[in-house]
Design a protein around this motif. Structure first.
Motif, mmCIF file in Angstrom:
data_model
loop_
_atom_site.group_PDB
_atom_site.id
_atom_site.type_symbol
_atom_site.label_atom_id
_atom_site.label_comp_id
_atom_site.label_asym_id
_atom_site.label_seq_id
_atom_site.Cartn_x
_atom_site.Cartn_y
_atom_site.Cartn_z
ATOM 1 N N LEU A 156 8.717 10.896 3.327
ATOM 2 C CA LEU A 156 9.228 9.627 3.824
ATOM 3 C C LEU A 156 8.127 8.808 4.502
ATOM 4 N N THR A 157 7.372 9.446 5.396
ATOM 5 C CA THR A 157 6.291 8.728 6.087
ATOM 6 C C THR A 157 5.194 8.300 5.108
ATOM 7 N N ALA A 158 4.893 9.155 4.128
ATOM 8 C CA ALA A 158 3.871 8.805 3.140
ATOM 9 C C ALA A 158 4.308 7.616 2.293
ATOM 10 N N SER A 159 5.566 7.621 1.846
ATOM 11 C CA SER A 159 6.071 6.515 1.026
ATOM 12 C C SER A 159 6.069 5.208 1.806
ATOM 13 N N MET A 160 6.522 5.252 3.045
ATOM 14 C CA MET A 160 6.527 4.041 3.871
ATOM 15 C C MET A 160 5.104 3.551 4.124
ATOM 16 N N SER A 161 4.170 4.474 4.322
ATOM 17 C CA SER A 161 2.776 4.089 4.567
ATOM 18 C C SER A 161 2.178 3.393 3.355
ATOM 19 N N VAL A 162 2.487 3.894 2.167
ATOM 20 C CA VAL A 162 1.976 3.282 0.933
ATOM 21 C C VAL A 162 2.532 1.869 0.785
ATOM 22 N N VAL A 163 3.832 1.707 1.026
ATOM 23 C CA VAL A 163 4.467 0.389 0.893
ATOM 24 C C VAL A 163 3.866 -0.594 1.898
ATOM 25 N N TRP A 164 3.729 -0.177 3.156
ATOM 26 C CA TRP A 164 3.161 -1.054 4.175
ATOM 27 C C TRP A 164 1.729 -1.445 3.826
ATOM 28 N N THR A 165 0.934 -0.477 3.396
ATOM 29 C CA THR A 165 -0.479 -0.738 3.114
ATOM 30 C C THR A 165 -0.645 -1.700 1.949
ATOM 31 N N LEU A 166 0.120 -1.499 0.875
ATOM 32 C CA LEU A 166 0.030 -2.402 -0.276
ATOM 33 C C LEU A 166 0.460 -3.817 0.109
ATOM 34 N N ALA A 167 1.485 -3.912 0.944
ATOM 35 C CA ALA A 167 1.935 -5.240 1.381
ATOM 36 C C ALA A 167 0.868 -5.930 2.217
ATOM 37 N N LEU A 168 0.227 -5.179 3.113
ATOM 38 C CA LEU A 168 -0.840 -5.750 3.936
ATOM 39 C C LEU A 168 -2.031 -6.172 3.067
ATOM 40 N N MET A 169 -2.327 -5.389 2.013
ATOM 41 C CA MET A 169 -3.393 -5.770 1.079
ATOM 42 C C MET A 169 -3.091 -7.122 0.445
ATOM 43 N N SER A 170 -1.860 -7.287 0.007
ATOM 44 C CA SER A 170 -1.469 -8.541 -0.636
ATOM 45 C C SER A 170 -1.558 -9.711 0.338
ATOM 46 N N LEU A 171 -1.071 -9.519 1.556
ATOM 47 C CA LEU A 171 -1.095 -10.586 2.549
ATOM 48 C C LEU A 171 -2.518 -10.945 2.958
ATOM 49 N N ALA A 172 -3.416 -9.955 2.950
ATOM 50 C CA ALA A 172 -4.808 -10.201 3.329
ATOM 51 C C ALA A 172 -5.645 -10.734 2.168
ATOM 52 N N GLY A 173 -5.053 -10.802 0.981
ATOM 53 C CA GLY A 173 -5.776 -11.333 -0.169
ATOM 54 C C GLY A 173 -6.598 -10.317 -0.923
ATOM 55 N N TYR A 174 -6.394 -9.027 -0.649
ATOM 56 C CA TYR A 174 -7.121 -7.974 -1.367
ATOM 57 C C TYR A 174 -6.353 -7.580 -2.628
ATOM 58 N N SER A 175 -7.103 -7.246 -3.666
ATOM 59 C CA SER A 175 -6.509 -6.785 -4.915
ATOM 60 C C SER A 175 -6.787 -5.297 -5.096
ATOM 61 N N ILE A 176 -5.976 -4.653 -5.917
ATOM 62 C CA ILE A 176 -6.215 -3.248 -6.241
ATOM 63 C C ILE A 176 -7.347 -3.183 -7.259
ATOM 64 N N ASN A 177 -8.383 -2.400 -6.956
ATOM 65 C CA ASN A 177 -9.503 -2.235 -7.867
ATOM 66 C C ASN A 177 -9.790 -0.749 -8.062
ATOM 67 N N VAL A 178 -10.927 -0.437 -8.667
ATOM 68 C CA VAL A 178 -11.215 0.961 -8.991
ATOM 69 C C VAL A 178 -11.358 1.819 -7.742
ATOM 70 N N MET A 179 -11.666 1.216 -6.606
ATOM 71 C CA MET A 179 -11.807 1.975 -5.363
ATOM 72 C C MET A 179 -10.483 2.030 -4.592
ATOM 73 N N THR A 180 -9.894 0.867 -4.355
ATOM 74 C CA THR A 180 -8.672 0.834 -3.552
ATOM 75 C C THR A 180 -7.482 1.449 -4.276
ATOM 76 N N SER A 181 -7.597 1.665 -5.589
ATOM 77 C CA SER A 181 -6.483 2.257 -6.332
ATOM 78 C C SER A 181 -6.211 3.703 -5.919
ATOM 79 N N ILE A 182 -7.202 4.374 -5.302
ATOM 80 C CA ILE A 182 -7.005 5.769 -4.889
ATOM 81 C C ILE A 182 -6.394 5.877 -3.500
#
Length: 453
Positions: A244-270
């Motif tokens: 549960l904590t891992a899933s919520m952390s992934v969702v929060w982090t991806l949302a913050l990436m989007s809001l900050a203007g970061y895209s998923i790339n070969v590094m951040t994808s891991i």
């Protein structure tokens, strides 16, 4: 940590409601997360060579291009060239194409009654096959054409699309690929083989691979965590909470990436898998301590307090060292590593906040002691602790052979340092693809019949 755990436990309903609301809001942002692979991310923007490269681009234009490759044993026939010419015109009309280099655009210099005339080799097309063959033979005498636009055996031809540059011409790689491939469809069945290859195809292919990997790597990492927790702790709660904590952390982090203007790339994808693996260690430490306290008869609140006293400091120090370690990566000059360091450290911070509040909040709802064991009962429980017995045995063996262990460690370290010096630094984008990927075949064709990629 004790104060934080106690506060979360006393206000469990408010904490869970707040975390749930934030998670829902973050989930609504997930459709805006973009997958984008950029070659510029591998370059330090203040590097003198990169600055000079940008100056050259400003002066002479873009260096990005896409090569359309056509292969056929009887490629230079009037019927085939008429179809190719129609597609050529449509390619030239694409809004992201700045120009085309091909036999349909490159000038053929002729001398007519003493006048020098310039006209493209294949525009207009010759009236008969003999005239066409004469033009092809003449074109192959031109060093700018041979092995660049036409193969030596005249079975392969390239149409090179020069792409526009500048902020006003920002078109995604996937859009470039889809539009070009759509225009090449009429050539299927008309020409033996036709395909396009260029940086947009390489980067677009990497983006597709990242999306596919996310659909497999994250579930596999979750499954691995689930199995380990089931084997180690053998309790349903011990499985649900870390997931549960891992899933919520992934969702929060991806949302913050989007809001900050970061895209998923070969590094951040891991990073999502990283959060599942590294972030779950805090949950496991806390749950292990809480179960131990509950089995000894402590109430829910008392067990949380005991959990904070026994593992709170260790969890805090573990988080701080891991967080600062990943944050230090952001000091790198390479943009790709900067983004990875910022996003990874932010994800670990998010995971720590969620774990430190959600775990005590949910555990506070447990009222009944798990087990009221005596000393004999504790001894019996320890008999079932196969990992504890193995760890104790390993400790005895290592302690009895300390010199041998230290000697082997030094020897292995020397070999490791020696072989570490043989690591090669490479940023070849093609190496990301499997050996049997179609893009390798396309690259091989270009190297075999033309000048290569």
């Amino acid at each position: 940590m004790n104060s934080l755990f106690s506060l979360a436990a006393k206000n469990s309903v408010a904490v869970i409601a707040a975390l749930l609301m934030i998670t829902i809001m973050a989930a609504l942002e997930l459709p805006n997360v973009q997958v984008k692979v950029s070659a510029q991310g591998l370059i330090a923007e203040d590097d003198p060579a990169y600055i000079q490269y940008q100056q050259v681009l400003d002066t002479f234009g873009t260096s990005d291009s896409v090569a359309v490759i056509l292969r056929d044993d009887a490629l230079f026939t009037l019927d085939k060239l008429q179809v190719i010419s129609d597609v050529h015109e449509r390619l030239a009309q694409l809004n992201f194409v700045d120009g085309i280099d091909s036999l349909f655009t490159l000038d053929n210099v002729t001398n007519v009654d003493g006048d020098v005339r310039f006209s493209p080799y294949l525009n207009p097309l010759p009236e008969n096959q003999e005239a066409l063959q004469a033009l092809v033979d003449k074109a192959l005498l031109n060093p700018f054409i041979e092995k660049n636009l036409v193969s030596e055996d005249a079975t392969t031809m390239a149409i090179n699309l020069r792409l526009k540059s500048g902020e006003e011409f920002q078109v995604s790689d996937s859009e470039i690929v889809s539009q070009i491939d759509a225009l090449l469809k009429p050539l299927d069945g008309q020409v033996g083989e036709v395909f396009a290859l260029g940086l947009p195809y390489v980067l677009g292919g990497l983006s597709e691979m990242i999306v596919v990997d996310q659909k497999t790597v994250i579930p596999l990492s979750m499954l691995a965590l689930l199995l380990v927790l089931l084997i180690a702790l053998r309790r349903v709660t011990a499985v649900i909470l870390p997931l549960l904590t891992a899933s919520m952390s992934v969702v929060w982090t991806l949302a913050l990436m989007s809001l900050a203007g970061y895209s998923i790339n070969v590094m951040t994808s891991i990073i999502p898998a990283l959060l599942v693996v590294i972030g779950s260690t805090e949950d496991i430490h806390l749950l292990s301590s809480w179960y131990r306290a509950r089995e000894r008869g402590y109430s829910g609140t008392a067990a949380i307090s005991m959990m904070a006293k026994t593992t709170g400091l260790a969890v805090l120090l573990t988080f701080m060292t891991t967080y600062l370690g990943f944050l230090s990566i952001s000091l790198n000059d390479i943009t790709l590593l900067q983004e990875f360091g910022i996003v990874a450290s932010t994800g670990l911070l998010v995971n720590f906040v969620i774990t430190s509040t959600l775990v005590p909040a949910l555990l506070s709802w447990s009222r009944k002691p798990l087990k009221n064991v005596s000393d004999a009962g504790e001894k019996h429980a320890n008999d079932d602790d196969w990992y504890g017995r193995f760890a104790a045995y390993l400790h005895v063996v290592v302690n009895a052979r300390r010199r041998l262990v230290l000697s082997l460690t030094v020897i292995l370290s020397v070999f490791a340092i020696y072989w570490a010096n043989s690591i090669e630094v490479d940023n070849d984008n093609m190496s990301y693809f499997n050996k049997d990927a179609p893009i390798h075949y396309k690259s091989k064709v270009m190297h075999e019949f033309l000048a290569g990629t």
